[in-house]
Write a protein that holds these residues in place. Structure first.
Motif: not given
Length: 318
Positions: A88, A90, A107, A59
């Motif tokens: 991911l 964000l 997520a 992430v």
């Protein structure tokens, strides 16, 4: 726990134990990998324990300029181990670390659902457990909070597994060093604004505070909490009921701690917001005095030796 036990075969067995009988040799799973030494060690072990059915999730919150490069490093390491990796990206969370943690897990849960994955492994370890216990003690947490990090928990339909809780940070770093990998360095781990930074420093500076013993205490407390949950069910069966559209509780002769748990259970049964500790204490004091109050959208009253709970009426408009 001896470092020699930290092997791919050991990890495979521990994950099977935590996941339960539905976890088969064909069950897919995901790994949360930030690029730090702990999660890279998990990646190394899982690649050998599970092969390509283990998928890597990493992430980028956009909080640091280095984050994108760290995610790229994780993707490269995963590919070299024969694992698929998903990045991911964000938006930066507005409200600090806890908001970031929830956004991160939400997520990852979404990706897991889309891929048909029901198990996510994280690299929480023994030192994390000791630090968490110290933080919870400083906050005045009760039994459930002092049980600290659980080996298994649920989040948004996903089963979170933490198989490394019995191993220390040093054991995990040794795996990464032997692999020749250079882990990412997150400066937030040294940021004095965070409680965990202070807990980590206290452990490092206080020889008689041993992480292994603190983690053992957290495990004992988790066992005690499991026993209390068993007691909660029996209390609920024999000490609650419904009459006249209201829920009643019978607190007679119960120790104060069990009265508190019985009342908290009633809020859950009525799907009311869970009250925080101080608010629940104040309500208990009023009930013990034969009065009551309104909390979490519920009206609670003491009458005829029982506690009565019902939905509070909406506030009157002037």
């Amino acid at each position: 726990m001896p470092a020699e036990r930290l092997t791919p075969d050991w990890l495979a067995g521990e994950v099977r134990r935590l996941a339960g009988p539905d976890f088969t040799p064909a069950t897919p799973l995901a790994l949360a990998v930030s690029g730090g030494a702990d999660s890279l060690a998990l990646l190394w072990l899982a690649a050998r324990a599970f092969g390509a059915r283990a998928q890597v999730l990493t992430v980028d919150h956009g909080l640091r300029a280095e984050a994108a490069g760290e995610c790229a490093m994780v993707e490269s390491v995963a590919a070299a181990q024969g694992l698929e990796a998903t990045r991911l990206t964000l938006a930066p969370p507005p409200n600090g670390q806890e908001a970031a943690r929830l956004a991160r897990y939400s997520a990852m849960a979404g990706v897991c659902r889309a891929k048909g994955i029901g198990h996510l492994l994280t690299a929480h370890h023994l030192d994390d457990q000791a630090e968490t216990l110290l933080m919870r003690l400083a906050r005045g947490s009760g039994l459930s909070g002092l049980a600290a990090i659980r080996p298994v928990s649920a989040f948004d339909g996903l089963l979170l597994l933490r198989p490394l809780l019995g191993h220390g940070r040093g054991d995990l770093r040794a795996i990464v060093e032997a692999a020749g990998w250079r882990p990412a360095d997150d400066p937030s781990n040294r940021d004095p604004r965070y409680d965990r930074t202070h807990a980590r420093a206290l452990l490092a500076q206080t020889p008689w505070l041993e992480a292994e013993r603190l983690a053992a205490s957290a495990a004992h407390l988790a066992d005690a909490e499991a026993a209390m949950l068993w007691i909660d069910e029996r209390l609920w069966e024999g000490r609650s009921g419904e009459a006249g559209g209201r829920l009643w509780l019978d607190p007679e002769a119960l120790p104060p701690y069990l009265r508190r748990r019985l009342l908290a259970r009633a809020f859950r049964a009525l799907e009311a917001p869970a009250p925080d500790g101080p608010a629940l204490t104040r309500l208990l004091q009023r009930l013990e005095a034969g009065a009551g109050g309104t909390l979490g959208g519920l009206r609670v009253r003491a009458a005829a030796g029982r506690w009565w709970l019902s939905a509070a009426p909406p506030p009157r408009r002037g």
